[in-house]
Design a protein around this motif. Structure first.
Motif, PDB file in Angstrom:
ATOM      1  N   PRO A   1       0.829  -1.213   0.000  1.00  8.78           N
ATOM      2  CA  PRO A   1       0.000   0.000   0.000  1.00  8.78           C
ATOM      3  C   PRO A   1       0.861   1.260   0.000  1.00  8.78           C
ATOM      4  O   PRO A   1       2.086   1.205   0.145  1.00  8.78           O
ATOM      5  CB  PRO A   1      -0.803  -0.134   1.306  1.00  8.78           C
ATOM      6  N   ALA A   2       0.202   2.411  -0.133  1.00  9.47           N
ATOM      7  CA  ALA A   2       0.907   3.681  -0.208  1.00  9.47           C
ATOM      8  C   ALA A   2       1.678   4.003   1.066  1.00  9.47           C
ATOM      9  O   ALA A   2       2.651   4.764   1.026  1.00  9.47           O
ATOM     10  CB  ALA A   2      -0.093   4.800  -0.519  1.00  9.47           C
ATOM     11  N   ASP A   3       1.262   3.434   2.197  1.00  8.54           N
ATOM     12  CA  ASP A   3       1.953   3.747   3.450  1.00  8.54           C
ATOM     13  C   ASP A   3       3.256   2.979   3.615  1.00  8.54           C
ATOM     14  O   ASP A   3       3.934   3.112   4.642  1.00  8.54           O
ATOM     15  CB  ASP A   3       1.037   3.484   4.648  1.00  8.54           C
ATOM     16  N   GLY A   4       3.624   2.157   2.637  1.00  4.41           N
ATOM     17  CA  GLY A   4       4.890   1.440   2.695  1.00  4.41           C
ATOM     18  C   GLY A   4       4.838   0.136   3.456  1.00  4.41           C
ATOM     19  O   GLY A   4       5.855  -0.552   3.578  1.00  4.41           O
ATOM     20  N   SER A   5       3.693  -0.225   3.984  1.00  4.86           N
ATOM     21  CA  SER A   5       3.566  -1.495   4.686  1.00  4.86           C
ATOM     22  C   SER A   5       3.470  -2.624   3.656  1.00  4.86           C
ATOM     23  O   SER A   5       3.530  -2.400   2.447  1.00  4.86           O
ATOM     24  CB  SER A   5       2.332  -1.479   5.589  1.00  4.86           C
ATOM     25  N   LEU A   6       3.322  -3.844   4.165  1.00  8.08           N
ATOM     26  CA  LEU A   6       3.291  -5.019   3.306  1.00  8.08           C
ATOM     27  C   LEU A   6       2.032  -5.818   3.603  1.00  8.08           C
ATOM     28  O   LEU A   6       1.794  -6.210   4.746  1.00  8.08           O
ATOM     29  CB  LEU A   6       4.537  -5.866   3.549  1.00  8.08           C
ATOM     30  N   ASP A   7       1.207  -6.047   2.600  1.00  7.83           N
ATOM     31  CA  ASP A   7       0.026  -6.892   2.733  1.00  7.83           C
ATOM     32  C   ASP A   7       0.350  -8.269   2.163  1.00  7.83           C
ATOM     33  O   ASP A   7       0.821  -8.376   1.028  1.00  7.83           O
ATOM     34  CB  ASP A   7      -1.164  -6.312   1.986  1.00  7.83           C
ATOM     35  N   LEU A   8       0.073  -9.315   2.949  1.00  2.60           N
ATOM     36  CA  LEU A   8       0.265 -10.690   2.498  1.00  2.60           C
ATOM     37  C   LEU A   8      -1.091 -11.337   2.254  1.00  2.60           C
ATOM     38  O   LEU A   8      -1.955 -11.324   3.141  1.00  2.60           O
ATOM     39  CB  LEU A   8       1.044 -11.504   3.536  1.00  2.60           C
ATOM     40  N   ILE A   9      -1.284 -11.876   1.075  1.00  2.00           N
ATOM     41  CA  ILE A   9      -2.495 -12.634   0.753  1.00  2.00           C
ATOM     42  C   ILE A   9      -2.047 -14.074   0.566  1.00  2.00           C
ATOM     43  O   ILE A   9      -1.358 -14.403  -0.402  1.00  2.00           O
ATOM     44  CB  ILE A   9      -3.190 -12.103  -0.506  1.00  2.00           C
ATOM     45  N   ARG A  10      -2.423 -14.917   1.524  1.00  2.00           N
ATOM     46  CA  ARG A  10      -1.868 -16.271   1.577  1.00  2.00           C
ATOM     47  C   ARG A  10      -2.942 -17.319   1.272  1.00  2.00           C
ATOM     48  O   ARG A  10      -4.100 -17.180   1.672  1.00  2.00           O
ATOM     49  CB  ARG A  10      -1.260 -16.535   2.957  1.00  2.00           C
ATOM     50  N   PHE A  11      -2.495 -18.367   0.583  1.00  2.52           N
ATOM     51  CA  PHE A  11      -3.365 -19.491   0.236  1.00  2.52           C
ATOM     52  C   PHE A  11      -2.648 -20.785   0.614  1.00  2.52           C
ATOM     53  O   PHE A  11      -1.423 -20.873   0.490  1.00  2.52           O
ATOM     54  CB  PHE A  11      -3.673 -19.490  -1.265  1.00  2.52           C
ATOM     55  N   PRO A  12      -3.391 -21.779   1.076  1.00  8.58           N
ATOM     56  CA  PRO A  12      -2.737 -23.049   1.415  1.00  8.58           C
ATOM     57  C   PRO A  12      -2.026 -23.641   0.200  1.00  8.58           C
ATOM     58  O   PRO A  12      -2.592 -23.732  -0.884  1.00  8.58           O
ATOM     59  CB  PRO A  12      -3.898 -23.938   1.869  1.00  8.58           C
TER      60      PRO A  12
ATOM     61  N   ASP B   1       5.009 -13.824  -9.449  1.00 10.97           N
ATOM     62  CA  ASP B   1       5.838 -13.290  -8.368  1.00 10.97           C
ATOM     63  C   ASP B   1       5.397 -13.771  -6.984  1.00 10.97           C
ATOM     64  O   ASP B   1       5.921 -13.327  -5.967  1.00 10.97           O
ATOM     65  CB  ASP B   1       5.857 -11.760  -8.403  1.00 10.97           C
ATOM     66  N   ALA B   2       4.414 -14.663  -6.905  1.00 10.44           N
ATOM     67  CA  ALA B   2       4.052 -15.258  -5.618  1.00 10.44           C
ATOM     68  C   ALA B   2       5.174 -16.177  -5.162  1.00 10.44           C
ATOM     69  O   ALA B   2       5.929 -16.723  -5.972  1.00 10.44           O
ATOM     70  CB  ALA B   2       2.749 -16.028  -5.740  1.00 10.44           C
ATOM     71  N   HIS B   3       5.306 -16.338  -3.853  1.00 12.11           N
ATOM     72  CA  HIS B   3       6.335 -17.221  -3.314  1.00 12.11           C
ATOM     73  C   HIS B   3       5.725 -18.211  -2.335  1.00 12.11           C
ATOM     74  O   HIS B   3       4.608 -18.009  -1.843  1.00 12.11           O
ATOM     75  CB  HIS B   3       7.455 -16.429  -2.640  1.00 12.11           C
ATOM     76  N   VAL B   4       6.438 -19.278  -2.064  1.00 12.07           N
ATOM     77  CA  VAL B   4       5.971 -20.339  -1.179  1.00 12.07           C
ATOM     78  C   VAL B   4       6.784 -20.300   0.112  1.00 12.07           C
ATOM     79  O   VAL B   4       8.021 -20.243   0.080  1.00 12.07           O
ATOM     80  CB  VAL B   4       6.104 -21.726  -1.841  1.00 12.07           C
TER      81      VAL B   4
ATOM     82  N   VAL C   1       7.909 -28.383  -0.427  1.00 13.45           N
ATOM     83  CA  VAL C   1       9.133 -27.935   0.236  1.00 13.45           C
ATOM     84  C   VAL C   1      10.201 -27.600  -0.809  1.00 13.45           C
ATOM     85  O   VAL C   1      10.922 -26.604  -0.683  1.00 13.45           O
ATOM     86  CB  VAL C   1       9.645 -29.012   1.209  1.00 13.45           C
ATOM     87  N   GLU C   2      10.299 -28.392  -1.846  1.00 10.51           N
ATOM     88  CA  GLU C   2      11.308 -28.157  -2.870  1.00 10.51           C
ATOM     89  C   GLU C   2      11.043 -26.869  -3.644  1.00 10.51           C
ATOM     90  O   GLU C   2      11.980 -26.261  -4.174  1.00 10.51           O
ATOM     91  CB  GLU C   2      11.361 -29.345  -3.830  1.00 10.51           C
ATOM     92  N   ARG C   3       9.788 -26.434  -3.710  1.00  7.04           N
ATOM     93  CA  ARG C   3       9.439 -25.195  -4.407  1.00  7.04           C
ATOM     94  C   ARG C   3       9.530 -23.977  -3.515  1.00  7.04           C
ATOM     95  O   ARG C   3       9.386 -22.839  -3.990  1.00  7.04           O
ATOM     96  CB  ARG C   3       8.030 -25.278  -4.970  1.00  7.04           C
ATOM     97  N   ALA C   4       9.750 -24.161  -2.226  1.00  9.95           N
ATOM     98  CA  ALA C   4       9.644 -23.072  -1.267  1.00  9.95           C
ATOM     99  C   ALA C   4      10.786 -22.068  -1.417  1.00  9.95           C
ATOM    100  O   ALA C   4      11.951 -22.442  -1.581  1.00  9.95           O
ATOM    101  CB  ALA C   4       9.617 -23.615   0.153  1.00  9.95           C
ATOM    102  N   ALA C   5      10.432 -20.792  -1.337  1.00  4.27           N
ATOM    103  CA  ALA C   5      11.442 -19.738  -1.253  1.00  4.27           C
ATOM    104  C   ALA C   5      11.982 -19.626   0.160  1.00  4.27           C
ATOM    105  O   ALA C   5      13.137 -19.232   0.366  1.00  4.27           O
ATOM    106  CB  ALA C   5      10.837 -18.403  -1.685  1.00  4.27           C
TER     107      ALA C   5
END
Length: 565
Positions: A418-429, A440-443, A455-459
């Protein structure tokens, strides 16, 4: 309570029927009631009904199983778990058992072998659908005993609403004088338990998330019969920090396929956090706790409507009786579109819901609300020629559920800044991973994740168990060596977490309200800092759903590590 005509005298064997072995008795009961179980659904309803007769030593209840249904499997196990040893049906059929009244919640028992009047309890809500007959070649109105049984006065059918009298008379004139309107004891228990909603949500681990409960009846035109993978698809489309998904399956589904097969079919959904209610209990808590219900033409849709829940219904089915409450509900509730994205449908239906919008339908389903337990108990005592022990029967509230619920160990994470410089995480199982996640999503994977490919795909690979600084470094190095695709390894410490960033350095991350489970959120925050080339000593504000995390990061490049505060 309105009653039909018929004798009030005790049945086979005369008043106070006793077994020949009564010489061995400790308690001198006066009446015996034969409880005839047949399916899982009817058995659960019978067990609930018997709570009305606590503390009355005048009545003994004996069970038998008339195992003539495709869904009779599991009934002996249910009775055994309840501490009940049933009398063999062969003894009942042979007339070797003495009793004064029979009680059943199935209209399909072998009435010709019952030698006393039978009170038939409902195992659903009304007479709203056509189901296969016992031969499997025809159809019948669910809930209605055979015409000859009614004509001969061998049974009284309990009803939930006076409107059902007219409906049954039109369908089967032999019901005249053979019914009794008592209300619905199951719904009264649900209504009485609404004050426990916060406790149910706490038991499910819902927190401040929106709870979506799936309630499916049985057969191929049910909610899950049409969309087998709906639980997994919901979990893959609804952000995990904002939504929780619960599933309630009709007992016939459990009886038909068994627990192992159902768990196998739902294995990925369970790994993705699905809360699965057991067949014997929990559906009530699942509906009360819900913020929204996705359902079909089964009885639970009407219960959810009576609880004023926002609904999404699957398309109507031909087995539903035209003009019945389920048919009317399907016409008034929003329909679940089979091919459209689920998140917009869920949100739009919830936003459009208006309190009381289903009252016109549910008013035709539930009558004598709050009085059903007393009405049913009094009907049974009247048939036994016994005085009720008091003016009111108890209405017991629903206990806390014991569902199957696995911890979600890994997530696919999308980010927004967001504009305030914070970080929003939208997570899915991660076990509900879809092909259309952004590139650009990461695991973020827990080290205990059972699926190796995740696990092998995890960042980032994380550990929730607390380690000290030395142990943390050792674990992180070993983890990055074992999984060359991972960029970060993080483990919880007593006051934060320790992280190693491949080829970059080490970091300590803390928070004023640190909890070990925050390590996965911290992993995403650190990974985004690395990705954006902002890795260093800094503060990071992260939002996951409604929760805000204030992290402080201390980073040491290369091989030198910061001293933990």
């Amino acid at each position: 309570m309105s009653r039909g005509a018929g004798s009030r005298e005790p049945g086979a064997g005369g008043a106070g029927s006793r077994e020949p072995g009564a010489v061995w008795d400790t308690f001198g009961y006066e009446r015996t009631v034969l409880v005839v179980a047949r399916t899982l659904t009817s058995t659960y309803r019978l067990l609930d009904a018997l709570d009305l007769f606590g503390d009355d030593f005048r009545i003994r209840f004996v069970f038998t199983v008339n195992a003539t249904s495709a869904f009779s499997d599991g009934v002996p196990d249910v009775l055994r778990d309840a501490g009940i040893t049933p009398i063999p049906w062969t003894r009942v059929a042979a007339g070797d058992v003495r009793y004064d009244l029979a009680l059943s919640a199935s209209e399909n028992i072998d009435f010709e072998h019952i030698r006393a009047h039978t009170i038939v309890l409902p195992h659903g809500l009304g007479f709203n659908k056509y189901v296969p007959d016992r031969t499997g070649t025809g159809q019948r109105l669910a809930g209605l005993p055979p015409e000859r049984v009614l004509r001969d006065g061998k049974a009284t059918v309990t009803l939930q609403h006076p409107e059902q009298i007219t409906q049954l008379l039109a369908a089967c004139p032999a019901t005249a004088g053979r019914t009794a309107v008592v209300g619905d004891t199951a719904f009264d228990r649900v209504a009485a338990s609404r004050g426990l909603r916060a406790h149910y949500r706490a038991e499910l681990g819902t927190g401040n998330r929106t709870l979506i409960t799936l309630a499916s009846t049985w057969r191929t035109d049910s909610l899950l019969g049409r969309r087998h993978a709906l639980p997994l698809h919901l979990l893959g489309e609804l952000p995990a920090d904002s939504y929780q998904v619960c599933a309630v399956l009709h007992p016939n589904i459990w009886a038909r396929y068994g627990r192992h097969q159902i768990h196998l079919w739902l294995s990925s959904a369970l790994d993705a956090g699905l809360v699965l209610m057991p067949p014997h209990a929990g559906w009530q808590a699942g509906l009360i706790a819900a913020d929204q219900v996705l359902t079909d033409h089964g009885s639970l849709g009407l219960v959810a409507a009576a609880l004023d829940k926002p609904l999404l219904l699957s398309t109507p089915t031909e087995e539903t009786v035209a003009g019945s409450p389920p048919h009317l509900l399907a016409r008034s509730a929003p329909a679940l579109a089979p091919d459209a994205p689920l998140l917009p449908q869920v949100e739009e239906a919830r936003a459009a819901h208006r309190p009381g919008q289903y009252a016109a339908v549910t008013s035709r389903v539930f009558a004598h609300t709050g009085e059903a337990a007393t009405n049913l108990r009094n009907l049974i005592y009247d048939r036994l020629a016994l005085a009720p022990p008091g003016p009111h029967a108890p209405t017991r509230r629903i206990p806390l559920p014991v569902p199957l619920h696995r911890r979600v160990r890994s997530h696919v994470v999308q980010t927004a800044t967001p504009a305030d410089g914070s970080l929003d995480l939208i997570r899915f199982p991660a076990s509900a991973m879809r092909a259309d996640y952004p590139m650009d999503a990461h695991v973020v994977a827990d080290e205990t994740e059972p699926e190796l490919k995740i696990v092998e795909r995890a960042a980032a690979i994380v550990r929730r168990q607390v380690l000290d600084a030395v142990e943390a470094r050792t674990w992180a190095r070993a983890t990055l060596d074992a999984y060359p695709g991972a960029r970060l390894a993080l483990t919880a410490t007593a006051d934060g977490c320790w992280a190693m960033v491949r080829g970059a350095g080490e970091a300590w991350i803390g928070s004023p309200r640190w909890q070990p489970e925050d390590v996965a959120t911290a992993a995403s925050a650190l990974y985004c800092c690395w990705l954006n080339r902002t890795l260093g000593d800094r503060a990071v504000t992260v939002r996951t759903g409604a929760r805000v995390h204030e992290f402080s990061v201390r980073f040491t490049p290369s091989s030198t590590a910061p001293a933990a505060p």
